[in-house]
Motif scaffolding. Structure first.
Motif, PDB file in Angstrom:
ATOM      1  N   ASN A  52      51.636  27.851  37.212  1.00 31.85           N
ATOM      2  CA  ASN A  52      52.327  28.810  38.070  1.00 31.85           C
ATOM      3  C   ASN A  52      52.003  30.243  37.678  1.00 31.85           C
ATOM      4  N   LEU A  70      49.207  31.241  36.295  1.00 30.08           N
ATOM      5  CA  LEU A  70      47.852  31.509  36.793  1.00 30.08           C
ATOM      6  C   LEU A  70      47.862  31.750  38.304  1.00 30.08           C
ATOM      7  N   ALA A  71      48.757  31.054  38.981  1.00 29.23           N
ATOM      8  CA  ALA A  71      48.784  31.189  40.440  1.00 29.23           C
ATOM      9  C   ALA A  71      49.252  32.564  40.886  1.00 29.23           C
ATOM     10  N   TYR A  72      50.022  33.252  40.047  1.00 29.07           N
ATOM     11  CA  TYR A  72      50.585  34.531  40.483  1.00 29.07           C
ATOM     12  C   TYR A  72      49.989  35.744  39.782  1.00 29.07           C
ATOM     13  N   GLU A  75      51.469  42.126  40.716  1.00 29.78           N
ATOM     14  CA  GLU A  75      52.828  42.190  40.172  1.00 29.78           C
ATOM     15  C   GLU A  75      52.750  42.036  38.657  1.00 29.78           C
ATOM     16  N   ARG A 108      59.392  35.117  39.902  1.00 36.57           N
ATOM     17  CA  ARG A 108      58.866  34.255  40.964  1.00 36.57           C
ATOM     18  C   ARG A 108      58.813  32.800  40.546  1.00 36.57           C
ATOM     19  N   ILE A 109      58.395  32.577  39.310  1.00 34.39           N
ATOM     20  CA  ILE A 109      58.188  31.184  38.908  1.00 34.39           C
ATOM     21  C   ILE A 109      59.398  30.618  38.179  1.00 34.39           C
ATOM     22  N   ARG A 156      50.816  31.249  49.364  1.00 39.03           N
ATOM     23  CA  ARG A 156      51.323  31.867  48.136  1.00 39.03           C
ATOM     24  C   ARG A 156      52.237  33.043  48.428  1.00 39.03           C
ATOM     25  N   ARG A 157      51.817  33.932  49.315  1.00 44.37           N
ATOM     26  CA  ARG A 157      52.655  35.101  49.607  1.00 44.37           C
ATOM     27  C   ARG A 157      53.709  34.795  50.670  1.00 44.37           C
ATOM     28  N   PHE A 189      56.221  27.601  47.319  1.00 43.55           N
ATOM     29  CA  PHE A 189      54.843  27.468  46.860  1.00 43.55           C
ATOM     30  C   PHE A 189      54.806  26.863  45.456  1.00 43.55           C
ATOM     31  N   LEU A 190      55.905  26.991  44.729  1.00 41.41           N
ATOM     32  CA  LEU A 190      55.981  26.362  43.405  1.00 41.41           C
ATOM     33  C   LEU A 190      55.930  24.830  43.495  1.00 41.41           C
ATOM     34  N   ARG A 233      53.829  23.255  45.343  1.00 40.71           N
ATOM     35  CA  ARG A 233      52.508  22.938  45.898  1.00 40.71           C
ATOM     36  C   ARG A 233      51.867  21.776  45.155  1.00 40.71           C
ATOM     37  N   ARG A 284      46.454  24.969  46.588  1.00 39.73           N
ATOM     38  CA  ARG A 284      46.319  25.482  45.215  1.00 39.73           C
ATOM     39  C   ARG A 284      45.028  26.286  45.078  1.00 39.73           C
ATOM     40  N   CYS A 337      44.862  29.384  48.218  1.00 38.20           N
ATOM     41  CA  CYS A 337      45.768  30.514  48.003  1.00 38.20           C
ATOM     42  C   CYS A 337      45.640  31.119  46.610  1.00 38.20           C
ATOM     43  N   SER A 338      44.664  30.697  45.825  1.00 40.52           N
ATOM     44  CA  SER A 338      44.593  31.202  44.452  1.00 40.52           C
ATOM     45  C   SER A 338      44.206  32.679  44.443  1.00 40.52           C
ATOM     46  N   PRO A 339      44.576  33.400  43.377  1.00 42.69           N
ATOM     47  CA  PRO A 339      44.284  34.833  43.306  1.00 42.69           C
ATOM     48  C   PRO A 339      42.804  35.115  43.537  1.00 42.69           C
TER      49      PRO A 339
END
Lengths: 427, 427, 427
Positions: free
Chosen positions: B386, B388-390, B395, B403-404, C259-260, C285-286, C288, C293, C296-298
């Motif tokens: 999570n 890594l995902a954000y 932010e 968020r997580i 994600r957003r 999204f948590l 997912r 994954r 939507c990744s950064p």
């Protein structure tokens, strides 16, 4: 004093009630004459039938002299002289004799409200009709009925009233109501009557920051016609406005926002009602039904909301003969008046303020920290400290009042006191 | 270890408790001397009486040597030697004999808390007075009373303590507490004692990203005086701050936001308390009552919030002799210490991070995907994924932690691990 | 008609069900051949083992011919010919004889679901294993067991399918599903089958505003591989997308955001489900777990959400032999199809509109104000008036539909009618 005002407004409603009004015609003009007697600043305008107003056309002028049905037994029913609602608004003239069967499609009644005469109009397609209680309709016997409507639909004018009460700036607050409904009280004599009295109160003030414009129009076509003539000036000057409709019963306070919902008119109204009538009915713009439909339409977008007592289409007597001067009361009218008055006071008081000291000022040395004995004085000091804590030039007084949970009308004296001591200044 | 810390803090409170402190004077200085023994970095400043500080003036220095009332039967009551609260703070000197009737206006007690001596002060207008339990007051017999207050109100100084613990940048976190309350424990010996121990902990850290400034002032006038001398530097450097007040009982955790409510100090505190004490008391800035009134005032606007145990004015023993070292406990102090420590850790850890791979990295080949056996390891992988995902540079870690749904202190080790593997970098 | 479609989709699921699929290998390819028969536009791509895809490497190709265990009594159990789930995915080949004790670490069963064969894979570390019901496992007797897995793990290719259905613009909507799961129905034959039928429907439309890209990949590594080859084009063109997973049971509708969480894909899906299935399951999204994954990744950040029936990992049959074609039904598949179809229709219809009149248009003179007889016609006029009230060029039709509380698919005909009368124009 407010109840006395309520009684004066109720008396004016009683005087206006019997007149047969419609979008156009003599009834509208004679009603305007009575309002102009109370508010000489109100001028009457006339726009000829056939004039184009955006997508609309000013209709023919309708005047009616008499109307009734003669029953087979010779008795007269649905006599206009008995109740203005007996005739469908904008009925075309007719003289005819028909069977009950042929008459029925021209009759309007409410099976679920058998004692009420409904209010029916057909402004934009030619029809004639009579309205009556469902009880009476059920007594009609077969036989020949003679119908008589002595009305005219001819080129004439559409009238509206306008009063401008000048303030210190050209920026203005719009108060708009309508006078086209015959012989109904909450919707709609309460609106123009409260509007007229608000204008008188505004005239009596020693100073007004904003100018105020009162419009009394026929609903929809009147607002559209006025907008088609004055849109640019209104978009430039109007900072807030209210449609004055359904201002006179005692059962509820209601709020209907502008289309976007966050204008000064919206914020002032929500603030006032949250303190004045905490359980007030909060509607959506999707529930709209009066001239905010025009004032808030795309491209017009004026900051106009509605503050009401029981909202149109939401009380059982709406658009029937039961919407009368028992339903509308002096206390109801006084409450409607006060709600809008408070909104206007909020708009007048709403300014952005700045503290003049860094850190809290030492109130004690100025005698502003009263010996805290009563709960009330405690609240005043608290309001003063909270006011000072939020007056940083970033939000206006209405927003500060919301933040600190006090009605703006309680803060006025505090602001004055702090200004006198040089602790607050206008931003 | 934290409880051991709590016991050390409680012992320090016990040492300070008997000293008679006020805004100014010898008691404040001797208390500071004890704190400086624990934290040599703490320096003491002196500002002369009469100095202007924004809208305020530094008051005369007050020192008291003895005070008591001799009852008609010759017994001594309200003896300062028995309890510091017996004398109204900033009482002027007096030697007089009066009837009970004339004495009464100078007595203060709490009918609803008959066993408590109230804490009363009159800093900014000249008065004298004694405080006692209501029970004792009711036993007073008519007769002549001799009152004695040997106090002085003379030009002197206002003192405050300041310690700066330098970090890697000039940007700083402010910790502010006050020492002017005599013989009360939660409000207020817990604050300066926890502040002193936080400073010791900060000194012990191998590195600090931010500098830390501990202020120990007399409340209100001390904060205003300090601000009047250092406002520009503080506005430039302070990134977050906390008023340390009411840090020592065990009944609650409380949060009072800064004026605007969304500063780094607010966000860190809300995050920490939501994990550390989920049912914590969340107050409004309207409930403020300590030096955040100055730090957050318009034009000052420092990012200062309050993290407390039971908040001032919200627990029954507040401002009475019942606020003692039974109410404040080692565990209570340890909890208050930990809450602010966590906030500081959150502020230190809060940085914006970027993933270095597009799509998820293959954690397995790096041994970062542990054999999922326990619930805990499952949570760690989930937190890692999570995180890594954000971490997309938009932010900061505190926002990502929110968020997580994980406390930021759980993410620290994960961030380190991912940085070591080159999967995360500072933005 | 939709149920007929459901039956066709169910028949296709039944045809695909027995094939032994994995990330790579012959089973994946023969499954693709069947889908390509239904959708000739679907082309199959091949990427060699060892190819780098961002942080990942395309794995060896796995093919399996036979696998079973011979029990001490000579009977065959865990026979791949009986059920594809009996063998752990990506098992390495083995021929051995072991005691029950030594065999046990290679067996997988679910004590809490004793009748289910679990679905277990070991893609990225070398292992072999068999899966069986817990009931069967408990009957195993001590003795010598012969295990046989005839499989190969060799350099080969990773395959995926891709179909592009061109619309009026290069901007595209992505539909992505995966085909790597053997012999399970909701997760996952429903996804590629519904995707194939959506593509057929899209092909049949007379016009498409957007282009549509259907991807059928092996999960995770397939999406990463595709993204590593096409990221720039996707970032440029994809306006919305959905992962098609778990589309076939009848118990729920589910939504998992991007994600957003506020992309066009999210807004369309929430709008559609709020009207189609008001009690739908709304996940974070948590929660997912599929190719969002990667999408939507950064740094990838495609606007991809998931619209599902019962979500993976949230229904008891998930990843077991109980996820079969009794659980997935024609009606379930038809519902999954319709939900995504509605989303696509919403995305196609979503445009910004402007009224052409100031104030409300006079609908009556255009015959657009129907004689209000039924509730339905009342709603249509209301929808028309509300639509006109909000089409001011500031928000798109999807946002207007949300504001006025109507599903966008009801507004399509109203928009057409108003455009024909020149009362609405595209902004």
């Amino acid at each position: 004093m407010n109840l006395e005002l309520g009684q004066q407004m109720h008396a004016l409603c009683r005087e206006l009630f019997p007149i047969c009004r419609s979008l156009t015609g003599a009834g509208f003009r004679s009603s305007m004459d009575i309002l102009r007697r109370e508010l000489p600043a109100l001028t009457m305008h006339a726009v000829p039938s056939g004039t184009q107003a955006f997508d609309w056309t000013v209709p023919l002028e309708w005047n009616i002299r008499s109307a009734w049905i003669e029953a087979p037994d010779g008795s007269r029913i649905c006599d206009l002289a008995q109740h203005n609602l007996h005739v469908m608004g904008y009925s075309e003239p007719v003289e005819a004799e028909l069977s009950l069967e042929d008459l029925q499609p021209h009759l309007y009644s409410l099976p679920e409200q058998p004692d009420a005469i409904p209010y029916i109009t057909s402004y934009y397609s030619r029809r004639w009709g009579f309205c009556l209680t469902h009880k009476q309709r059920q007594t009609l016997q077969p036989g020949r009925y003679r119908v008589h409507i002595d009305a005219s639909l001819e080129p004439g004018v559409l009238n509206y009233g306008e009063a401008l009460i000048r303030g210190e700036t050209e920026q203005e607050v719009l108060l708009s109501s309508y006078l086209c409904h015959p012989s109904m009280a909450n919707n709609e004599l309460s609106g123009p009557v409260v509007g007229t009295y608000l204008a008188r109160w505004l005239q009596s003030l020693p100073r007004r920051r904003y100018s105020y414009r009162l419009l009394i129009v026929p609903e929809t076509i009147g607002a559209i016609t006025y907008l088609s003539r004055h849109l640019d000036a209104m978009k430039k000057n109007v900072v807030a406005g209210y449609v004055l409709s359904c201002m006179g019963d005692e059962r509820a306070y209601s709020f209907l926002p502008s289309r976007r919902g966050t204008t000064l008119a919206d914020r002032a109204a929500r603030h006032v009602l949250s303190h004045l009538a905490p359980g007030y009915g909060s509607y959506s713009f999707l529930d709209r039904g009066s001239d905010e439909r025009q004032y808030c339409s795309p491209g017009v977008d004026l900051p106009v909301a509605s503050v009401m007592r029981s909202k149109y289409a939401c009380y059982p007597e709406y658009h029937t003969s039961l919407d009368d001067l028992e339903l509308v009361t002096p206390a109801g009218l006084a409450g409607g008046f006060t709600a809008v008055q408070r909104c206007i006071e909020a708009i007048e008081a709403d300014e952005t303020l700045n503290c003049t000291t860094l850190c809290e000022p030492q109130l004690g040395k100025r005698g502003l920290y009263p010996s805290i004995s009563t709960k009330e004085s405690g609240k005043q000091v608290e309001a003063m400290m909270n006011l000072l804590a939020y007056c940083d030039g970033s939000e206006s007084l209405l927003e500060v009042a919301e933040r600190i949970g006090r009605p703006i009308w309680e803060l006025g004296p505090v602001v004055s006191q702090l200004k006198q001591h040089g602790l607050l200044v206008s931003a």
